[in-house]
Motif scaffolding. Structure first.
Motif, mmCIF file in Angstrom:
data_model
loop_
_atom_site.group_PDB
_atom_site.id
_atom_site.type_symbol
_atom_site.label_atom_id
_atom_site.label_comp_id
_atom_site.label_asym_id
_atom_site.label_seq_id
_atom_site.Cartn_x
_atom_site.Cartn_y
_atom_site.Cartn_z
ATOM 1 N N HIS A 206 0.812 -1.208 0.000
ATOM 2 C CA HIS A 206 0.000 0.000 0.000
ATOM 3 C C HIS A 206 0.852 1.267 0.000
ATOM 4 N N LEU A 207 2.140 1.142 -0.040
ATOM 5 C CA LEU A 207 3.034 2.288 -0.010
ATOM 6 C C LEU A 207 3.546 2.588 -1.411
ATOM 7 N N GLY A 208 3.889 3.848 -1.627
ATOM 8 C CA GLY A 208 4.458 4.267 -2.895
ATOM 9 C C GLY A 208 5.975 4.118 -2.903
ATOM 10 N N PRO A 209 6.613 4.447 -4.020
ATOM 11 C CA PRO A 209 8.078 4.310 -4.105
ATOM 12 C C PRO A 209 8.825 5.160 -3.091
ATOM 13 N N ARG A 210 8.355 6.381 -2.842
ATOM 14 C CA ARG A 210 9.052 7.233 -1.883
ATOM 15 C C ARG A 210 8.952 6.670 -0.466
ATOM 16 N N GLU A 211 7.759 6.184 -0.063
ATOM 17 C CA GLU A 211 7.613 5.607 1.276
ATOM 18 C C GLU A 211 8.404 4.310 1.424
ATOM 19 N N LEU A 212 8.490 3.537 0.331
ATOM 20 C CA LEU A 212 9.280 2.305 0.401
ATOM 21 C C LEU A 212 10.758 2.609 0.609
ATOM 22 N N CYS A 213 11.247 3.664 -0.022
ATOM 23 C CA CYS A 213 12.654 4.032 0.173
ATOM 24 C C CYS A 213 12.913 4.475 1.612
ATOM 25 N N VAL A 214 11.929 5.109 2.237
ATOM 26 C CA VAL A 214 12.092 5.472 3.644
ATOM 27 C C VAL A 214 12.108 4.226 4.527
ATOM 28 N N CYS A 215 11.250 3.248 4.213
ATOM 29 C CA CYS A 215 11.224 2.014 5.000
ATOM 30 C C CYS A 215 12.520 1.222 4.855
ATOM 31 N N TRP B 54 13.476 -6.878 2.521
ATOM 32 C CA TRP B 54 12.086 -7.173 2.169
ATOM 33 C C TRP B 54 11.536 -6.187 1.140
ATOM 34 N N CYS B 55 11.965 -4.928 1.213
ATOM 35 C CA CYS B 55 11.440 -3.914 0.298
ATOM 36 C C CYS B 55 11.970 -4.069 -1.117
ATOM 37 N N TYR B 56 12.922 -4.965 -1.353
ATOM 38 C CA TYR B 56 13.387 -5.240 -2.713
ATOM 39 C C TYR B 56 12.501 -6.254 -3.431
ATOM 40 N N TRP C 235 7.293 -3.462 -6.605
ATOM 41 C CA TRP C 235 7.757 -2.564 -7.663
ATOM 42 C C TRP C 235 7.225 -3.048 -9.019
ATOM 43 N N PRO C 236 5.918 -3.011 -9.230
ATOM 44 C CA PRO C 236 5.410 -3.445 -10.536
ATOM 45 C C PRO C 236 5.764 -2.473 -11.650
ATOM 46 N N ARG C 237 5.973 -1.207 -11.308
ATOM 47 C CA ARG C 237 6.301 -0.197 -12.313
ATOM 48 C C ARG C 237 7.335 0.764 -11.742
ATOM 49 N N MET C 238 8.346 1.070 -12.537
ATOM 50 C CA MET C 238 9.386 2.015 -12.137
ATOM 51 C C MET C 238 9.468 3.113 -13.200
ATOM 52 N N ASP C 239 9.459 4.349 -12.737
ATOM 53 C CA ASP C 239 9.442 5.513 -13.623
ATOM 54 C C ASP C 239 10.751 6.279 -13.458
ATOM 55 N N LEU C 240 11.581 6.259 -14.490
ATOM 56 C CA LEU C 240 12.833 7.029 -14.512
ATOM 57 C C LEU C 240 12.816 8.058 -15.635
ATOM 58 N N SER C 241 11.648 8.516 -16.015
ATOM 59 C CA SER C 241 11.522 9.411 -17.174
ATOM 60 C C SER C 241 12.079 10.794 -16.869
ATOM 61 N N ARG C 242 12.508 11.431 -17.965
ATOM 62 C CA ARG C 242 13.001 12.813 -17.955
ATOM 63 C C ARG C 242 14.173 13.002 -17.005
ATOM 64 N N ARG C 243 15.075 12.055 -16.989
ATOM 65 C CA ARG C 243 16.329 12.203 -16.250
ATOM 66 C C ARG C 243 17.453 12.378 -17.258
ATOM 67 N N LYS C 244 18.345 13.306 -16.969
ATOM 68 C CA LYS C 244 19.408 13.596 -17.924
ATOM 69 C C LYS C 244 20.396 12.445 -18.063
ATOM 70 N N SER C 245 20.693 11.784 -16.980
ATOM 71 C CA SER C 245 21.642 10.678 -17.022
ATOM 72 C C SER C 245 21.209 9.612 -16.039
ATOM 73 N N LEU C 246 21.574 8.390 -16.373
ATOM 74 C CA LEU C 246 21.291 7.241 -15.512
ATOM 75 C C LEU C 246 22.612 6.710 -14.979
ATOM 76 N N THR C 247 22.741 6.686 -13.662
ATOM 77 C CA THR C 247 23.985 6.255 -13.030
ATOM 78 C C THR C 247 23.977 4.739 -12.845
ATOM 79 N N PRO C 248 25.138 4.124 -12.694
ATOM 80 C CA PRO C 248 25.178 2.671 -12.445
ATOM 81 C C PRO C 248 24.415 2.227 -11.206
ATOM 82 N N PRO C 249 24.423 2.967 -10.077
ATOM 83 C CA PRO C 249 23.578 2.527 -8.951
ATOM 84 C C PRO C 249 22.089 2.497 -9.297
ATOM 85 N N MET C 250 21.637 3.423 -10.144
ATOM 86 C CA MET C 250 20.238 3.407 -10.544
ATOM 87 C C MET C 250 19.927 2.173 -11.387
ATOM 88 N N LEU C 251 20.807 1.840 -12.305
ATOM 89 C CA LEU C 251 20.576 0.668 -13.148
ATOM 90 C C LEU C 251 20.592 -0.616 -12.332
#
Length: 631
Positions: free
Chosen positions: A372-381, A391-393, A398-414
């Motif tokens: 029932h939590l969103g991505p931001r709340e999951l990152c806090v947990c 457990w949060c992984y 995470w049925p959907r992940m949105d990385l749109s409109r980012r100038k660069s994607l770093t290796p930790p993000m990938l």
């Protein structure tokens, strides 16, 4: 030459730099010498930090930081034109006292100093000449020149390296027989000794006039034979080069004589002059002197194989029988298995508390709460504790992940995307590269929705080499410079199939929704689309400038597979559509949504007539030229 810690003054030898003009400086590395093999670019450890033996500069120059000891200024020979004036304003380094001065600052004439014509800006200063001081190496300056001038065919022992160590006299060669007939070493002409010159037997001569000694130093030295001592004694190279030469001779000897044992000692070679062989009653691996060779030696291996080592003649090393060419050395076999990290430990089923007990809620209950939590709340947990972080992984969170409109994607993000394994991934209008996208797609085999709108075709072309077995939605809207050739590469089956595999399915065989808005599609691309994407139920061709009435005829033809499967069709902004194509949509019985907005050549009356008639039933028009049907 190594620099001293006393600064640029007296006795401080400055390290010279490359001239970047001679033949040795402008050539490339050979890749074969021991310095090249040590380089990381050739697979070595990179510990020596030395340049190639064939790239040693023949005329090293003073560094640009060198200044005069007396006036503290650099060389100013470029400001004048006369030869004498240029010499007076140029920096000169003495080979004896290592002082760098302007000859004009010494207030002495040019004739009082001895100029070294081999090395630029190098001389014996007038002060050392008047005092009768000589260099340590009898005429060799602070830098030595390569005798081979950086040529390919030069051997390793024929070149000099810049060093401040004088050459050591060669050790006397070992003799295995009587002295050969010939003049004794005293009769060999050579340079006068230092003691004789100091005693006055022979006056010291300028170094530029003594050509015999330098030619003797610079000429290529032949390897002295073990049984002969003819010829003058030539100076040996540095200890590092002596070790290299000994190693090369040992390798050549091992290549010629593969069978060596402890019996090939000097005492045996002197005593055993008549050709004898090892007797067959001796134990394998035993020598004539009663000592047993080391375990694993080449002689023991040869004797175990049934081969006998014989000595053909009076002396020399042992040879294997039967005589024949030695087999070439086998290349080292590299390990072919892949070293992978150990698997991760299983996630705990309960949450441990600080008191030592476990929380009453199990992991499944916690995951239901986390859903029932969103991505931001999951990152806090994930920052609460290590158990919650693991457990949060869970990919169900995470049925959907949105990385749109980012100038660069770093290796930790990938890596975070791969660890969460989402079913839908939005990379629209990002700067993702082809390498990053290929890395992601090869690790997201369960990906069902991929949004790449606004990306460059250079990165989107990674779809042509990545397997997408579970893909159901692909968004390629507003990708620049996409033509029929690029779409053909994307739609056709992969050409790199395995032998015996007859795979004719395209990469988009299982895709149900395809968004191609804003692309330069032609009828040729639509034919490929109908052939290799037969299961499409939703197709977006809005704002495609080349889509017209013939394109609609292709989509609704009796041979088209989309005629029975098409449910949603978006043709908004296609200005080539006219009222003549509207009756063709009645061929699609499952059509539920038809968007014809912003089509300038379509009249609202014709769209109203199509909505009233409909394929199997009427449509409703919430907006002008937008036809919807309730299921």
């Amino acid at each position: 030459m190594s620099s001293s810690s006393r600064g640029p003054g007296a006795g401080a030898r400055r390290r010279r730099t490359r001239c970047r003009r001679c033949r040795a400086c402008v050539r490339t590395e050979c890749g074969d010498c021991h310095f090249c093999r040590d380089m990381k670019k050739f697979g070595g450890p990179g510990r020596m930090k030395q340049s190639c033996l064939l790239r040693q500069c023949t005329a090293p120059v003073l560094p640009h930081t060198a200044v005069c000891l007396l006036c503290g200024e650099a060389g100013k020979e470029d400001t004048v034109e006369g030869e004498e004036e240029k010499f007076g304003l140029s920096l000169m380094e003495c080979t004896i006292c290592n002082e760098i001065v302007h000859p004009g600052c010494l207030k002495m004439g040019k004739a009082e100093g001895v100029i070294n014509a081999e090395i630029p800006n190098c001389w014996e200063c007038p002060r050392c000449t008047q005092e009768g001081r000589t260099s340590k190496d009898s005429g060799e300056g602070p830098g030595r020149r390569r005798a081979d001038n950086g040529e390919e065919g030069a051997s390793l022992g024929s070149g000099w390296k810049l060093t401040e160590e004088p050459p050591l006299p060669p050790p006397p060669p070992r003799r295995k027989g009587p002295l050969p007939a010939g003049p004794p070493p005293e009769d060999v002409p050579g340079p006068p000794k230092r003691k004789e010159r100091e005693a006055g037997n022979e006056p010291p001569t300028p170094r530029k006039k003594v050509k015999g000694g330098r030619e003797r130093h610079l000429k290529k030295k032949p390897k002295p034979s073990l049984a002969s001592t003819e010829g003058p004694a030539v100076p040996s190279p540095s200890p590092q080069r002596e070790k290299l030469e000994r190693f090369k001779r040992m390798c050549q000897l091992l290549e010629r004589v593969p069978d060596t044992s402890s019996s090939s000692s000097d005492s045996d070679s002197d005593s055993d002059s008549s050709g004898t062989s090892l007797s067959e009653d001796e134990a394998p691996g035993e020598a004539r002197n009663g000592r047993r060779p080391a375990r694993g030696s080449s002689g023991e291996k040869e004797n175990r194989g049934g081969r006998r080592a014989v000595r053909p003649g009076g002396g020399g090393p042992l040879l294997s029988w039967p005589l024949g060419p030695a087999p070439p050395p086998r290349p080292p076999q590299l390990e072919r298995h892949v070293v992978r990290p150990p698997p991760r430990s299983p996630e705990p089923d309960t949450l441990p508390l600080a008191a030592g007990s476990d929380h009453p809620l199990p992991r499944a209950a916690w995951l239901r709460v986390f859903q029932h939590l969103g991505p931001r709340e999951l990152c806090v947990c994930m920052r609460v504790c290590r158990t919650w972080s693991r457990w949060c992984y869970d990919k169900r969170l995470w049925p959907r992940m949105d990385l749109s409109r980012r100038k660069s994607l770093t290796p930790p993000m990938l890596s975070g995307v791969v660890r969460r394994q989402p079913r839908a991934l939005d990379l629209s209008w990002t700067g993702v590269s082809k390498k990053q996208l290929m890395w992601l797609l090869n690790r997201l085999q369960g990906l069902q929705e991929l949004v790449l709108s606004g990306c460059s075709w250079l990165s989107v072309s990674a779809l042509g080499s990545a397997p997408l077995p579970a893909l159901r939605l692909l968004d390629l809207r507003w990708i620049e410079d996409v033509k029929d050739s690029q779409l053909r590469e994307l739609l056709l089956p992969p050409p790199d199939t395995k032998p015996g595999q007859t795979e004719s399915r395209g990469r988009l065989q299982g895709v149900a929704e395809l968004r191609l808005a804003g692309l330069e599609l032609t009828d040729a691309s639509l034919r490929l689309l109908l052939r290799h994407a037969p299961q499409l139920s939703a197709l977006d061709l809005s704002h495609c400038a080349h889509v017209g009435d013939p394109s609609v005829h292709l989509l609704t033809a009796p041979t088209s597979p989309l005629r029975e499967t098409l449910v949603h069709l978006n043709l908004a902004g296609c200005h080539r559509l006219t009222d003549h194509c509207l009756p063709l949509f009645r061929r699609c019985p499952r059509l539920r949504r038809l968007d014809l907005r912003s089509c300038r050549q379509l009249s609202p009356e014709a769209c109203a007539r199509l909505a009233a008639a409909g394929p199997p039933g009427p449509f409703r028009c919430p907006e002008e030229k937008l036809l919807l049907k309730d299921s």
